[in-house]
Design a protein around this motif. Structure first.
Motif, mmCIF file in Angstrom:
data_model
loop_
_atom_site.group_PDB
_atom_site.id
_atom_site.type_symbol
_atom_site.label_atom_id
_atom_site.label_comp_id
_atom_site.label_asym_id
_atom_site.label_seq_id
_atom_site.Cartn_x
_atom_site.Cartn_y
_atom_site.Cartn_z
ATOM 1 N N THR A 158 46.761 39.431 53.403
ATOM 2 C CA THR A 158 46.212 38.493 54.273
ATOM 3 C C THR A 158 46.962 37.126 53.883
ATOM 4 O OG1 THR A 158 44.482 37.750 52.661
ATOM 5 C CG2 THR A 158 44.110 39.658 54.367
ATOM 6 N N LEU A 159 46.811 36.212 54.601
ATOM 7 C CA LEU A 159 47.406 34.885 54.289
ATOM 8 C C LEU A 159 46.748 34.356 52.953
ATOM 9 C CD1 LEU A 159 47.633 31.683 56.664
ATOM 10 C CD2 LEU A 159 46.648 31.624 54.292
ATOM 11 N N ASP A 160 45.710 34.634 52.582
ATOM 12 C CA ASP A 160 44.898 34.213 51.266
ATOM 13 C C ASP A 160 45.641 35.193 50.281
ATOM 14 O OD1 ASP A 160 43.369 31.908 52.090
ATOM 15 O OD2 ASP A 160 41.750 33.315 52.877
ATOM 16 N N GLU A 161 45.662 36.468 50.463
ATOM 17 C CA GLU A 161 46.333 37.279 49.441
ATOM 18 C C GLU A 161 47.566 36.788 49.080
ATOM 19 O OE1 GLU A 161 43.577 41.418 50.483
ATOM 20 O OE2 GLU A 161 45.635 40.820 51.308
ATOM 21 N N TRP A 162 48.542 36.520 50.083
ATOM 22 C CA TRP A 162 49.676 36.022 50.019
ATOM 23 C C TRP A 162 49.823 34.898 49.104
ATOM 24 C CZ3 TRP A 162 53.554 32.598 50.528
ATOM 25 C CH2 TRP A 162 54.985 32.787 50.500
ATOM 26 N N TYR A 163 49.249 33.799 49.904
ATOM 27 C CA TYR A 163 49.192 32.551 49.061
ATOM 28 C C TYR A 163 48.668 32.523 47.905
ATOM 29 C CZ TYR A 163 48.244 27.376 50.147
ATOM 30 O OH TYR A 163 48.393 26.291 50.301
ATOM 31 N N LYS A 164 47.799 33.345 47.474
ATOM 32 C CA LYS A 164 47.265 33.202 46.123
ATOM 33 C C LYS A 164 48.423 33.515 44.977
ATOM 34 C CE LYS A 164 43.655 35.135 42.814
ATOM 35 N NZ LYS A 164 42.415 35.751 42.817
ATOM 36 N N VAL A 165 48.992 34.725 45.114
ATOM 37 C CA VAL A 165 49.704 35.361 44.392
ATOM 38 C C VAL A 165 51.108 34.258 44.168
ATOM 39 C CG1 VAL A 165 51.246 36.893 46.086
ATOM 40 C CG2 VAL A 165 50.977 37.315 43.714
ATOM 41 N N ALA A 166 51.443 33.510 45.580
ATOM 42 C CA ALA A 166 52.480 32.721 45.283
ATOM 43 C C ALA A 166 52.249 31.316 44.895
ATOM 44 C CB ALA A 166 52.930 32.497 46.947
ATOM 45 N N TYR A 167 51.253 30.849 45.136
ATOM 46 C CA TYR A 167 51.010 29.353 44.666
ATOM 47 C C TYR A 167 49.883 28.982 43.387
ATOM 48 C CZ TYR A 167 53.665 28.655 48.923
ATOM 49 O OH TYR A 167 54.759 28.507 50.060
ATOM 50 N N HIS A 168 48.788 30.028 43.593
ATOM 51 C CA HIS A 168 47.852 29.646 42.476
ATOM 52 C C HIS A 168 48.444 29.970 40.989
ATOM 53 C CE1 HIS A 168 44.163 30.907 40.294
ATOM 54 N NE2 HIS A 168 43.768 29.853 40.577
ATOM 55 N N ASP A 169 47.811 28.933 39.947
ATOM 56 C CA ASP A 169 48.093 28.938 38.670
ATOM 57 C C ASP A 169 47.374 29.987 37.977
ATOM 58 O OD1 ASP A 169 48.909 28.410 35.988
ATOM 59 O OD2 ASP A 169 48.256 26.267 36.164
#
Length: 410
Positions: A158-169
């Motif tokens: 999902t957008l959030d799953e993709w986003y988290k692994v890309a940008y979350h510290d």
């Protein structure tokens, strides 16, 4: 009785586990995921997608439109099709492009690939499993209402799953700490060829400075469109080529190379239903396309492929005992664990259940076989008798013999 060796899957992925469950969102409200899951470290390649095509369309009739004719394009394509080839060999990765990300794939192609993975590859179904697609046509009749099955083992992030692994510290735990770019930095990566700068990224950036980077397109070092540079026609780079540009969780190329389809819908609609999200920018993108706030122009029609659009696969969290990561704890896992028996795994990215160390003690041993036995049958469609303790001991003795013979042959 010693277990016979099992054939490995034709397509395999290195996956990282994304924990920090229940993390806080960023300032834009993105990145919250309340469960653990896994994401492939790299994008799906031409070689992997060609294996998929040969498995689900061995005769090459292409009834579901999984192979776009543009995939045979000499510049941005990567998969040829031969009507004269034997069944099961019709599709092939073009020489020199096997490890490039596959492009010209629609959102429907991507979720059909996920279904195939979910169903064990081989002759696995493309129309059900992680997602239900109705109609038997390239654009399903239920296109606007397709959602993930609760028991999906492989799927699009999902957008959030993709986003988290890309940008979350990742080091921040559950805190809402995010980077602007998918290389663990708030500064954009430079645009350069990976051979010259493995910490760069494949996108367009021109700073008009004689510094040896940010000279336009990353591969060509020119502001001309890649086809206009006769010695370097291919603007794509092999997946994972930027070896020093990992996200905090250990993924590659979530900035640049190709935009990546997400599962999520966004505002807007098309003839095939709501637009689907895509993220990360591509070889054609400016620096702004790589940033966390960028929404990918509100997504894209799910029935259209592009020369700068691909995808990566995601998966459910690794279940204890699932040594091959197919979502089921079964006899195949005993054989995989046997091959790894005695290995010192260590700790960190890539260690743990992904290597058979289910109890996290840094080594694959009989304790891990016991965990496998206790979870035997988890994820199976039908109940399978759980091995007895004696069976576990028997497997362990078999493993010792196999390991000893292998060492004697070395």
């Amino acid at each position: 009785m010693c277990l016979l060796g099992a054939e490995s899957h034709a397509v395999g992925f290195d996956l990282v586990t994304v924990g920090n469950t229940g993390n806080a969102p960023d300032a834009f409200g993105h990145g919250v995921v309340s469960y653990a899951y896994r994401v492939s470290t790299t994008e799906v390649t031409n070689a992997q997608y060609a294996e998929f095509l040969n498995a689900v369309d061995p005769s090459g009739n292409n009834a579901l439109g999984l192979h776009d004719p543009f995939m045979e394009d000499g510049v941005l394509g990567g998969i040829s099709k031969s009507e004269l080839a034997l069944p099961g060999t019709v599709y092939a990765a073009i020489e020199g492009k096997a490890q490039d990300p596959v492009v010209w794939v629609t959102w429907f192609d991507a979720i059909r690939f996920a279904n195939w993975m979910h169903n064990g590859q081989g002759s696995g179904d493309t129309e059900s499993g992680a997602y239900l697609l109705l109609g038997g046509t390239p654009t399903p009749s239920n296109a606007a209402t397709i959602v993930r099955s609760p028991d999906a083992t492989y799927f699009l992030p999902t957008l959030d799953e993709w986003y988290k692994v890309a940008y979350h510290d990742a080091a921040s735990g559950q805190a809402g700490v995010y980077f602007d770019y998918a290389n663990g930095s708030d500064t954009p990566p430079v645009s350069d060829h990976p051979d010259d700068n493995p910490s760069a990224a494949n996108y367009f950036n021109n700073d008009n400075l004689p510094n040896g980077f940010n000279d336009g397109y990353a591969v060509t070092g020119s502001t001309e469109l890649p086809p206009a540079v006769p010695t370097l026609l291919n603007p794509l780079t092999e997946v994972g080529a930027y070896t020093a540009a990992q996200s905090p969780y250990g993924t590659f190329d979530q900035n640049g190379n190709v935009w990546e389809w997400n599962e999520s819908t966004l505002a807007g609609s098309s003839d095939a239903g709501p637009n689907r999200s895509h993220r990360g920018g591509s070889w054609f993108s400016s620096p702004s396309g790589l940033t966390a706030p960028e929404r990918g122009f509100d997504g894209h029609a799910p029935d259209e492929g592009r020369n700068d659009m691909g995808f990566r696969i995601a998966a459910a969290a690794w279940a204890p005992g699932d040594a091959n990561g197919d979502g089921v704890v079964d006899l195949l896992d005993f054989d995989v664990l046997a091959q790894r028996f005695g290995d010192s795994i260590g700790f960190g990215i890539g260690a743990g259940p992904e290597q058979g160390d289910f109890n996290g003690d840094g080594i694959v041993d009989l304790l891990d076989f016991d965990i496998l036995a206790q979870n035997f049958g988890v994820g199976a469609a039908a109940a399978i008798p759980e091995p007895s303790g004696a069976a576990v001991v028997g497997v362990g003795l078999c493993v010792w013999g196999r390991r000893r013979n292998r060492n004697e042959r070395a």
